[in-house]
Design an enzyme around this catalytic site. Structure first.
Site, short mmCIF file in Angstrom:
data_model
loop_
_atom_site.label_atom_id
_atom_site.label_comp_id
_atom_site.label_asym_id
_atom_site.label_seq_id
_atom_site.Cartn_x
_atom_site.Cartn_y
_atom_site.Cartn_z
CB SER A 185 23.63 51.84 22.24
OG SER A 185 23.53 52.75 23.30
CG ASP A 186 28.62 48.00 24.66
OD1 ASP A 186 28.48 48.16 25.88
OD2 ASP A 186 29.45 47.24 24.15
CE LYS A 187 32.29 49.82 29.03
NZ LYS A 187 32.28 48.39 29.10
CB THR A 198 32.03 49.92 23.57
OG1 THR A 198 32.66 49.52 24.77
CG2 THR A 198 32.15 48.83 22.54
#
Length: 196
Positions: A9-11, A14
């Site tokens: 997953s993105d940070k 976000t």
């Protein structure tokens, strides 16, 4: 998802709020052999209110407006013109976005940088709209008015970049000149550069 073993997953910001904010800008050295110029950007979310200042304590102040720094003005122009997102005011005055969070963060950065000083290549920000409300993105609107889009290639995973061709608003339709604005992954953009 029952058989999924790995999730990348993105940070967190976000993923949980779908919001991003540009907080630092790194520019090429102002002179040959000089150090890179690091700037800090204040403000949160997509709200275009904020400032841009040098990161190092005791460093020389930025010119006012910050866009008097040529490299920063070019970065702001690219952030504005090579962009498909829009900023909008929602209920209660909260600033939201239409489009990708990354692009909205860059459009917000362009607003914080501002326009080059009067007499530069851009018209002044548009006047107040009916009802006394100021346009949310006067800087981005001015960039678009001065350099309308003539074509472009959207971001994709293989190129890892977006490219937009603009022509000066004063250019004739038959004019072949223009500027190509590109933003994307550094390794993809730099691989196509002949110099910096």
């Amino acid at each position: 998802l029952g058989c999924t073993t790995v999730i990348a997953s993105d940070k967190t910001g976000t993923l949980t709020t779908n919001q991003m904010t540009a907080v630092r800008v790194l520019l090429a050295p102002e002179g040959p052999g000089g150090p890179a110029v690091e700037l800090v950007v204040s403000g949160t979310s997509f709200d275009p209110r904020g400032t841009v200042a040098r990161a190092a304590p005791g460093a020389a102040a930025l010119p006012s407006p910050p866009s008097r720094l040529p490299a920063l003005a070019f970065a702001a122009a690219c952030a504005s013109l090579c962009n498909d997102a829009e900023l909008e005011v929602g209920p209660g005055g909260a600033v939201g976005r239409v489009g990708e969070a990354t692009e909205a963060a860059l459009r917000t950065l362009a607003e914080k940088v501002g326009l080059p000083p009067p007499g530069g290549p851009l018209p002044p920000p548009p006047p107040l709209e009916g009802g006394g409300k100021r346009r949310l993105t006067p800087v981005n609107d001015a960039w678009r008015a001065a350099a309308p889009r003539a074509g472009g290639v959207e971001f994709d995973r293989s190129r890892k970049m977006m490219s937009v061709l603009t022509r000066p608003a004063s250019a004739s339709p038959a004019s072949s000149g223009g500027t190509l604005w590109v933003k994307g992954a550094p390794e993809s953009v730099l691989a196509r550069c002949t110099h910096a």
